[in-house]
Design an enzyme around this catalytic site. Structure first.
Site, PDB file in Angstrom:
ATOM      1  N   GLY A  12       0.838  -1.209   0.000  1.00 57.47           N
ATOM      2  CA  GLY A  12       0.000   0.000   0.000  1.00 57.47           C
ATOM      3  C   GLY A  12       0.869   1.253   0.000  1.00 57.47           C
ATOM      4  O   GLY A  12       0.406   2.337   0.364  1.00 57.47           O
ATOM      5  N   GLY A  13       2.108   1.077  -0.427  1.00 58.72           N
ATOM      6  CA  GLY A  13       3.081   2.181  -0.381  1.00 58.72           C
ATOM      7  C   GLY A  13       2.823   3.298  -1.380  1.00 58.72           C
ATOM      8  O   GLY A  13       3.496   4.326  -1.340  1.00 58.72           O
ATOM      9  N   SER A  14       1.828   3.109  -2.277  1.00 54.55           N
ATOM     10  CA  SER A  14       1.450   4.211  -3.172  1.00 54.55           C
ATOM     11  C   SER A  14       0.386   5.095  -2.528  1.00 54.55           C
ATOM     12  O   SER A  14      -0.005   6.108  -3.110  1.00 54.55           O
ATOM     13  CB  SER A  14       0.874   3.661  -4.489  1.00 54.55           C
ATOM     14  OG  SER A  14       1.813   2.848  -5.145  1.00 54.55           O
ATOM     15  N   LEU A  17      -0.797   7.194   3.620  1.00 56.03           N
ATOM     16  CA  LEU A  17       0.079   6.834   4.739  1.00 56.03           C
ATOM     17  C   LEU A  17       1.304   6.061   4.254  1.00 56.03           C
ATOM     18  O   LEU A  17       2.431   6.342   4.684  1.00 56.03           O
ATOM     19  CB  LEU A  17      -0.700   5.991   5.759  1.00 56.03           C
ATOM     20  CG  LEU A  17       0.137   5.365   6.877  1.00 56.03           C
ATOM     21  CD1 LEU A  17       0.809   6.436   7.741  1.00 56.03           C
ATOM     22  CD2 LEU A  17      -0.733   4.444   7.741  1.00 56.03           C
ATOM     23  N   GLY A  18       1.075   5.100   3.347  1.00 59.77           N
ATOM     24  CA  GLY A  18       2.182   4.265   2.868  1.00 59.77           C
ATOM     25  C   GLY A  18       3.310   5.104   2.289  1.00 59.77           C
ATOM     26  O   GLY A  18       4.498   4.851   2.544  1.00 59.77           O
ATOM     27  N   ALA A  73      -2.234  -1.523   3.181  1.00 54.55           N
ATOM     28  CA  ALA A  73      -3.221  -1.529   2.079  1.00 54.55           C
ATOM     29  C   ALA A  73      -4.636  -1.765   2.585  1.00 54.55           C
ATOM     30  O   ALA A  73      -4.869  -2.577   3.483  1.00 54.55           O
ATOM     31  CB  ALA A  73      -2.856  -2.602   1.062  1.00 54.55           C
ATOM     32  N   TYR A 140     -16.425  -1.955   6.611  1.00 57.29           N
ATOM     33  CA  TYR A 140     -15.011  -1.563   6.613  1.00 57.29           C
ATOM     34  C   TYR A 140     -14.385  -1.884   7.976  1.00 57.29           C
ATOM     35  O   TYR A 140     -13.361  -2.576   8.057  1.00 57.29           O
ATOM     36  CB  TYR A 140     -14.888  -0.066   6.300  1.00 57.29           C
ATOM     37  CG  TYR A 140     -13.532   0.539   6.597  1.00 57.29           C
ATOM     38  CD1 TYR A 140     -12.462   0.354   5.723  1.00 57.29           C
ATOM     39  CD2 TYR A 140     -13.309   1.297   7.749  1.00 57.29           C
ATOM     40  CE1 TYR A 140     -11.213   0.905   5.997  1.00 57.29           C
ATOM     41  CE2 TYR A 140     -12.074   1.857   8.025  1.00 57.29           C
ATOM     42  CZ  TYR A 140     -11.027   1.654   7.149  1.00 57.29           C
ATOM     43  OH  TYR A 140      -9.796   2.203   7.423  1.00 57.29           O
ATOM     44  N   LYS A 144     -11.530  -4.598   9.091  1.00 54.18           N
ATOM     45  CA  LYS A 144     -10.258  -4.178   9.704  1.00 54.18           C
ATOM     46  C   LYS A 144     -10.050  -4.932  11.030  1.00 54.18           C
ATOM     47  O   LYS A 144      -8.930  -5.331  11.350  1.00 54.18           O
ATOM     48  CB  LYS A 144     -10.257  -2.660   9.967  1.00 54.18           C
ATOM     49  CG  LYS A 144     -10.293  -1.785   8.732  1.00 54.18           C
ATOM     50  CD  LYS A 144      -9.032  -1.827   7.882  1.00 54.18           C
ATOM     51  CE  LYS A 144      -7.811  -1.234   8.518  1.00 54.18           C
ATOM     52  NZ  LYS A 144      -6.665  -1.231   7.552  1.00 54.18           N
ATOM     53  N   ALA A 168      -6.374   6.774  14.504  1.00 53.83           N
ATOM     54  CA  ALA A 168      -7.718   7.348  14.312  1.00 53.83           C
ATOM     55  C   ALA A 168      -7.670   8.123  12.988  1.00 53.83           C
ATOM     56  O   ALA A 168      -7.078   7.642  12.018  1.00 53.83           O
ATOM     57  CB  ALA A 168      -8.090   8.211  15.506  1.00 53.83           C
TER      58      ALA A 168
END
Ligand code: NAD
Length: 242
Positions: A12-14, A17-18, A73, A140, A144, A168
């Site tokens: 999820g580096g794109s 946060l990533g 991700a 969602y 998670k 958060a």
């Protein structure tokens, strides 16, 4: 900090946060690669793939030589698509764990969400000891929570140490959800509603701090040395001058 430097694969580096995690790792000189379904940057090694495909994750782990996975991700919150949340967050995280175990990756850091404990009621001064709500807020958050449970249960299995963090709301440069969402509401004139008496509070954390928390978690995720056998401790204590 761990004595040995890790090689990181940011899943999820794109994303928002990533990307901040990638930039922080690059800034301190750590080798880092990205695994994502989309490529937005071209300054680090990139592996295109979907986390729900274990073979693709495994392949990226082998090629990148990763010793630490940071898994950020997820589909964005608020979609009316429970099946997608389950596929990516639950089945996908299960595949990431299996790929980590298959390749004996020592560390896995997972981005969960504070939403996993939110059921619509006020939460004041709570910490990670608060139980999950009986009825999750939405698909969602349910996905998670399930993913987090899988990650925690995998801790120590097949040589993989795991940790899950629950940010958060995240704000800062590169945010594609929160502030653009507020702006859209304003633009569409949908601002005539108020929930509560205007005293509601919500936790927000700057994205750079959330990224830093992930890196600190990765650094601290080191196997404890085996405890000293009792007879050695006793012998040592006997040998001490009185
Ligand atoms: P983002 O949408 O900017 O980034 C998520 C990234 O994951 C994207 O680049 C996307 O392409 C990638 N991705 C999605 N599905 C994938 C798949 N099947 N395989 C591989 N890559 C996939 O989201 P973000 O705001 O950076 O959120 C990162 C993490 O933080 C998520 O796990 C989210 O649940 C969690 N989180 C976010 C917030 C927030 O306020 N943004 C708050 C709490 C927790």
């Amino acid at each position: 900090m761990s004595s040995q430097r890790d090689t990181f694969l940011v899943i999820g580096g794109s994303g928002f946060l990533g990307r901040h995690i990638v930039e922080a790792l690059v800034a301190r000189g750590d080798p880092v690669a990205v695994f994502d379904i989309v490529q937005r940057y071209h300054d680090t090694p990139f592996y295109s793939g979907d986390i729900s495909d274990q073979a693709q994750v495994s392949d990226a782990l082998r090629k990148s030589g990763a010793s630490c996975i940071i898994h950020t991700a997820s589909p964005t919150a608020g979609l009316q698509d429970p099946a997608l949340y389950w596929k990516v967050n639950v089945d996908g995280t299960r595949a990431v764990i299996a790929a980590a175990q298959e390749n004996r990756i020592p560390k896995l850091v997972y981005t969960s969400s504070a939403g996993v404990v939110f059921n619509g009621q006020d939460l004041i001064d709570v910490d990670e000891r608060i139980p999950l709500p009986e009825k999750p807020l939405d698909a969602y958050n349910e996905s998670k929570a399930k993913a987090e449970e899988l990650v925690i249960a995998a801790n120590g299995v097949d040589g993989v140490l795991t940790v899950a963090l629950r940010p958060a709301g995240i704000f800062g440069p590169g945010d594609r959800q929160v502030v653009p969402g507020f702006a859209k509401v304003l633009k569409e004139g949908r601002s005539h509603f108020q929930i509560g008496d205007n005293t509601n509070l919500f936790d927000w954390t700057y994205v750079g701090n959330v990224a830093y928390a992930h890196i600190l978690a990765a650094d601290k995720l080191v196997p404890q040395p085996p405890s000293t056998p009792e007879h050695v401790t006793e012998a040592f204590e006997t040998a001490l001058p009185t």
